[in-house]
Design an enzyme around this catalytic site. Structure first.
Site, short mmCIF file in Angstrom:
data_model
loop_
_atom_site.label_atom_id
_atom_site.label_comp_id
_atom_site.label_asym_id
_atom_site.label_seq_id
_atom_site.Cartn_x
_atom_site.Cartn_y
_atom_site.Cartn_z
N ASP A 70 70.05 59.58 47.50
CA ASP A 70 70.65 58.61 45.99
C ASP A 70 71.02 59.31 45.23
O ASP A 70 72.11 59.48 44.37
CB ASP A 70 69.23 58.17 45.55
CG ASP A 70 69.73 57.70 43.85
OD1 ASP A 70 70.88 57.11 43.72
OD2 ASP A 70 69.68 58.10 42.62
N ARG B 66 79.44 58.86 43.44
CA ARG B 66 80.17 57.24 42.75
C ARG B 66 80.04 57.98 41.35
O ARG B 66 81.21 56.84 41.07
CB ARG B 66 78.12 56.76 42.38
CG ARG B 66 78.05 55.71 44.10
CD ARG B 66 77.02 55.32 43.75
NE ARG B 66 77.00 53.85 42.36
CZ ARG B 66 75.75 54.01 41.88
NH1 ARG B 66 74.52 54.34 42.14
NH2 ARG B 66 75.46 53.34 41.14
N1 URA Z 1 69.76 54.18 37.28
C1 URA Z 1 69.45 54.50 38.32
O1 URA Z 1 68.94 55.39 38.61
N2 URA Z 1 71.39 54.82 39.02
C2 URA Z 1 71.84 54.17 38.94
O2 URA Z 1 73.21 53.94 39.82
C3 URA Z 1 71.97 54.12 37.81
C4 URA Z 1 71.13 54.19 36.35
#
Ligand code: URA
Length: 441
Positions: free
Chosen positions: A161, A168
């Site tokens: 992530d 992103r």
């Molecule tokens: N918070 C997160 O942890 N991830 C996202 O993509 C958007 C907000």
């Protein structure tokens, strides 16, 4: 299997197989897929979406990309709460001690603020001595002592992530329900939660600007939770104006103190009560109380001293200083350096929380880049909020700086300009908006 075919499959609006998603997440984590291919797939997902199964597989693969916390030492079901962020959002420091009074134990991993939204880690760090980078080996001992522990996120929690989010951020691929939902849920699942209560904020100061988008995100996360075997509830809350009376780190912790000692603002109490109600019932710690009795009991514990005792215990257990009379000791002292006055008479119709958050960052309360340092004493105190009457020349809000602030004076004026733009004053009283917009189970 190769990345080019996976990108083409999503470009052509096909569902990705579980194997393709696994290949992608593993390649992101071990660095074998180049950024340009990752970014191309992210854009294809933004444009063509993902179904429930794809979102769930993506979430579980991201959760499995690093270490997963084992919370079996907790007394009861591991619970977690997550807010999609906002301005003046001081819920976590009230909620943890509050649910601890009902025997709900929590290991809470929180983030720092970035952009105009604040972060829980920075708020706790404004207390002198408070250790927010807790070694996970100490979690069981701290939970045993007080019923809770709060810490910054460990680097090995859902590393896929972190890599995806950084990409992103610079490729215009943040705004996507499947990507946001899987990003949030992967961290909750890796954190060991079996019960997840989501505070999905909605409005000018939130990720989701309108109710429809907030509901869509909430539903996506609930579907993922269900398919992943986690009990999940989403509360959609209003973020069209800041929550409570203050934004800024020390200022918000002072408001937390007021809330845990029975002097909180009603919007903060409403949101805390709603989240606490779901966490306590889903954790099975409601002791057979009816909904009404439990809700009244939750509110009562904010004013009868029991939440305050737990709050003090949390601060002490993580090294934070308390004064002899039981007040947290802060790293700086906020001072009220300028008031912003209303240019006209009327009722407050709107308060653009994003602009107010930006003003707070300009004052030094937040950071625009990860490496920026912050002024813990900086922030804003609101004299009036939506629905209140003001006369021309009345103070709308006060701008604060820490005593050690070196803020150039022009920044104060820039912040003032943003606030004047944020406050909308009109002749008629606006319709009152609830703090809780919806609950989705
Ligand atoms: N918070 C997160 O942890 N991830 C996202 O993509 C958007 C907000």
């Amino acid at each position: 299997m190769n990345m080019r075919d996976i990108i083409i499959a999503k470009r052509d609006k096909n569902s990705l197989t579980d194997e393709q998603i696994k290949f992608f997440v593993e390649g992101v984590t071990d660095g074998s897929i180049p950024d340009y291919q990752i970014s191309a797939l992210l854009m294809a997902i933004v444009l063509n979406g993902m179904d429930e199964r794809e979102m769930t597989t993506l979430t579980l693969e991201m959760a499995a990309s690093g270490s997963q916390m084992d919370l079996s030492y907790l007394d009861g079901v591991p619970v977690d709460k997550h807010s999609t962020g906002g301005v003046g959002d001081k819920i976590t420091p009230v909620l943890l001690p509050l649910i601890a009074t009902f025997g709900v134990e929590t290991v809470k991993l929180s983030g720092r603020g970035l952009g105009f939204t604040g972060g829980t880690v920075d708020k706790f760090e404004s207390i002198k001595g408070f250790n927010i980078e807790v070694d996970s080996k100490d979690f069981p001992r701290l939970v045993k002592e007080t019923g809770m522990v709060i810490s910054g996120q460990t680097p090995d929690l859902a590393p896929a992530d972190k890599i995806l989010y950084a990409l992103r951020d610079v490729t215009g691929t943040v705004d996507s329900i499947p990507l946001i939902a899987s990003s949030i849920m992967s961290k909750k699942i890796a954190g060991g939660a079996k019960v997840i209560v989501l505070d999905v904020t909605c409005g000018s100061g939130a990720f989701m600007k309108d109710y429809k988008m907030a509901k869509e995100l909430a539903e996506a996360m609930i579907k993922i939770g269900k398919l992943a075997g986690r009990k999940t509830v989403a509360v959609i809350t209003d973020m069209d104006q800041p929550l409570g009376r203050f934004c800024g780190n020390i200022l918000e912790m002072q408001e937390v103190f007021d809330t845990v000692t029975g002097k909180g603002e009603e919007d903060v109490i409403e949101v805390v009560t709603e989240l606490a109600y779901h966490l306590i019932t889903l954790a099975g710690k409601d002791a057979g109380m009816s909904e009404e009795v439990l809700r009244n009991e939750i509110r009562a514990r904010l004013s009868d001293g029991s939440c305050y005792e737990k709050f003090k215990a949390l601060i002490k257990s993580q090294g934070g200083e308390l004064s002899p009379s039981g007040y947290p000791v802060y790293v700086d002292k906020p001072f009220d350096s300028m008031h912003v006055n209303s240019p006209e008479s009327g009722y407050v119709q709107g308060m653009r929380a994003d602009l107010i958050g930006q003003a707070s960052v300009l004052l030094g309360a937040g950071r625009l880049a990860k490496t920026d340092s912050i002024d813990y004493g900086a922030g804003i105190g609101f004299f009036v909020k939506i629905g209140d009457r003001v006369e021309r020349g009345d103070s709308l809000c006060a701008l604060y700086q820490g005593e050690n602030s070196t803020l150039p004076e022009e920044r104060l004026f820039d912040a003032m300009d943003l606030i004047l733009e944020a406050y909308e004053i009109g002749p008629n009283p606006p319709e009152k908006k609830a703090a809780i917009l919806d609950v989705i189970t």
